[in-house]
Scaffold this motif. Structure first.
Motif, PDB file in Angstrom:
ATOM      1  N   LYS A 213      -7.985 -14.765 -13.739  1.00 52.05           N
ATOM      2  CA  LYS A 213      -6.173 -14.249 -12.961  1.00 52.05           C
ATOM      3  C   LYS A 213      -4.980 -14.381 -14.091  1.00 52.05           C
ATOM      4  CE  LYS A 213      -7.660 -18.692 -10.860  1.00 52.05           C
ATOM      5  NZ  LYS A 213      -7.517 -19.873  -9.654  1.00 52.05           N
TER       6      LYS A 213
ATOM      7  N   ASN B 113      -1.859 -14.364  -3.965  1.00 39.67           N
ATOM      8  CA  ASN B 113      -3.115 -14.531  -3.049  1.00 39.67           C
ATOM      9  C   ASN B 113      -3.645 -14.560  -4.161  1.00 39.67           C
ATOM     10  OD1 ASN B 113      -5.299 -13.408  -1.587  1.00 39.67           O
ATOM     11  ND2 ASN B 113      -4.178 -11.401  -0.300  1.00 39.67           N
TER      12      ASN B 113
ATOM     13  N   ASP C   3      -3.241  -5.790  -4.872  1.00 38.95           N
ATOM     14  CA  ASP C   3      -3.168  -4.745  -4.856  1.00 38.95           C
ATOM     15  C   ASP C   3      -2.005  -4.323  -5.942  1.00 38.95           C
ATOM     16  OD1 ASP C   3      -5.175  -2.398  -4.517  1.00 38.95           O
ATOM     17  OD2 ASP C   3      -2.777  -1.703  -3.594  1.00 38.95           O
TER      18      ASP C   3
ATOM     19  N   GLU D 219      -6.957 -13.992  -3.731  1.00 41.32           N
ATOM     20  CA  GLU D 219      -8.122 -13.036  -4.352  1.00 41.32           C
ATOM     21  C   GLU D 219      -7.364 -11.509  -5.004  1.00 41.32           C
ATOM     22  OE1 GLU D 219     -10.753 -13.092  -2.848  1.00 41.32           O
ATOM     23  OE2 GLU D 219     -10.274 -14.958  -2.102  1.00 41.32           O
TER      24      GLU D 219
ATOM     25  N   VAL E  41      -2.834 -12.559  -9.391  1.00 39.65           N
ATOM     26  CA  VAL E  41      -2.909 -13.405  -8.123  1.00 39.65           C
ATOM     27  C   VAL E  41      -1.021 -13.668  -7.276  1.00 39.65           C
ATOM     28  CG1 VAL E  41      -5.095 -14.046  -8.210  1.00 39.65           C
ATOM     29  CG2 VAL E  41      -2.999 -15.943  -8.930  1.00 39.65           C
TER      30      VAL E  41
ATOM     31  N   ARG F 282      -7.694 -10.627 -12.428  1.00 35.32           N
ATOM     32  CA  ARG F 282      -6.941  -9.952 -10.858  1.00 35.32           C
ATOM     33  C   ARG F 282      -5.607 -11.202 -11.043  1.00 35.32           C
ATOM     34  NH1 ARG F 282      -9.622 -14.578  -7.900  1.00 35.32           N
ATOM     35  NH2 ARG F 282     -10.838 -14.892  -9.777  1.00 35.32           N
TER      36      ARG F 282
END
Ligand SMILES: NC(=O)c1ccc[n+]([C@@H]2O[C@H](COP(=O)([O-])OP(=O)(O)OC[C@H]3O[C@@H](n4cnc5c(N)ncnc54)[C@H](O)[C@@H]3O)[C@@H](O)[C@H]2O)c1
Length: 420
Positions: free
Chosen positions: A217, A254, A259, A256, A243, A241
């Motif tokens: 993350k 987020n 984007d 997950e 986040v 990722r």
């Protein structure tokens, strides 16, 4: 009016404190130390600009040339409502150390205008940019001082500045400003160079620390040129990722991952990252303390300080902003074993590709983007290793390692020139 920074977060006092610490460790010659505590030259300008309403508004601006012992002064121009002479002095000092860390044949400078670009029209911005260059143009030149973009200044603003300067000289001198649009002698790869250089450093640091970044993350504070490109490249080049990100209006989270393309569309449509569908709101202060592997500050100075450094959970901090951590924070982060890639190194990709732009402008031949990336990566890796080696040699944190490396290089140049 000019706003003074809070006393313990005054960026110029911080820059001097950092220099003093490095100078003490290497027992720097006192005369060299004293020169390096001061900008060599600075100009304060008052700029009248006709606004769209027809009234004249008076702006205040600065250009500081900190030290040019190693080559022409180099550094961006910031348009910001909280700009102050001490911020510009600190940023000019940091540019001096940054060009030396990267071993570029350049010195350090910086400029700024106190203004709120968000409340100005395009025409007003153009008139202000041109008027600023008419005022500080006497200090600029290919061998004297070469500005570039910084917070709230863009390639379009650089184009107006290059054009105004060319008119003042009576011939095209596009090389006097970098970060220009490609059509006016900009370099391929300049747009994301600061973020890309930082990502190359994170890759080196991960290798050093034995971290596999894939799927880990990241959080990014600031979502302008540097922050948004960092989001894209952290995903593309490191497989991370992202986040949490933020801008001046607030942050979004987020778990997950966010984007990049969708978020850019949202930011372009609404003017902010806040309110992005599917993400929770997060305050800027909370973002810094999230449980992530890599934290990328990419906005303002002194955001990591004595009051929050103890709460930081990231393993690695990649300082894309200039001066995001105070000296008190440095001590705390070092004692917690957090690996900091200092600003002098981490965000030097921008000035490195600006230097490539100056080189291409001077011989009128332009490189392919892959060529720029390859040369940038080589420069970043070399500087990363050199900073790491110096920090280990003196048993100090990476920022002091970077300072020692830079101060020794600038002091050597001053000695060779006979200044000290
Ligand atoms: N552009 C470059 O090439 C370059 C090079 C080296 C260092 N830097 C440094 O990187 C940082 C960002 O520069 P940039 O070029 O991306 O600027 P930019 O103007 O493109 O973006 C700045 C971003 O910071 C956000 N921001 C402003 N105040 C904030 C706050 N209080 N909290 C959170 N976010 C806030 C803005 O909303 C915006 O998203 C600055 O510290 C700059 O000095 C930039």
């Amino acid at each position: 009016m000019q706003t003074e920074a809070a006393p313990d977060h005054n960026p110029f006092r911080i820059a001097r404190k950092q220099l003093d610490e490095a100078a003490d460790i290497i027992q720097l010659d006192p005369a060299a130390h004293e020169i390096l505590r001061w900008p060599l030259r600075e100009l304060h300008v008052t700029i009248p600009v006709k606004m769209d309403s027809g009234c004249i508004k008076i702006f205040h601006g600065f250009r500081v040339q900190y030290n040019d012992a190693r080559g022409p002064n180099k550094g961006g121009v910031r348009f910001h409502p909280d700009e102050s002479i001490d911020t510009v002095r600190a940023l000019a000092a940091w540019m001096t150390w940054k060009t030396a860390v990267m071993d570029l044949p350049l010195g350090g400078g910086k400029g700024g205008v106190i203004c709120d670009t968000k409340s100005m029209s395009n025409d007003e911005l153009e008139r202000l940019s041109r008027a600023y260059i008419r005022q500080v143009g006497r200090m600029l030149g290919l061998e004297k001082d070469v500005p570039a973009p910084d917070m709230y200044t863009t390639p379009q603003i650089m184009a107006w500045m290059a054009d105004e300067y060319s008119f003042m000289q009576g011939n095209n001198e596009f090389g006097v400003v970098t970060g220009k649009p490609l059509e006016l002698g900009g370099s391929a790869g300049r747009g994301d160079a600061t973020a890309r250089g930082g990502i190359y450093c994170v890759r080196e640091a991960a290798e050093l620390l034995g971290m596999n970044l894939s799927g880990m993350k990241a959080a990014i504070q600031g979502y302008g040129n540097v922050g948004s490109n960092t989001h894209k490249l952290a995903v593309e080049l490191l497989g991370m990722r992202v986040v949490c990100v933020s801008d001046s209006q607030g942050g979004i989270y987020n778990p997950e991952g966010l984007d990049h393309a969708e978020l850019m569309t949202h930011k372009q449509a609404t003017g902010s990252v806040t309110g992005f569908p599917g993400a929770l709101p997060v305050a800027n202060e909370e973002l810094l303390e999230l449980d992530v592997a890599v934290l990328f500050p990419a906005a303002l100075e002194s955001v990591i300080n004595g009051s929050n450094a103890g709460n930081i959970k990231a393993i690695l901090i990649a300082e894309l902003a200039n001066g995001p951590a105070t000296p008190e924070a440095d001590k705390i982060l070092y004692s917690k074993g957090i690996h900091v890639i200092p600003d002098l190194l981490c965000n030097a990709g921008g000035v490195t590709v600006s230097y490539f732009e100056m080189v291409q402008n001077s011989y009128g031949y332009y490189w392919e983007e892959e060529d720029v990336h390859r040369r940038l990566e080589k420069k970043m890796k070399t500087a990363f290793r050199k900073v790491n080696e110096t920090a280990r040699k003196y048993n100090v944190h990476n920022r002091l390692g970077a300072y020692i490396l830079a101060v020794e290089r600038v002091a050597d140049a001053m000695k060779l020139r006979g200044w000290v």
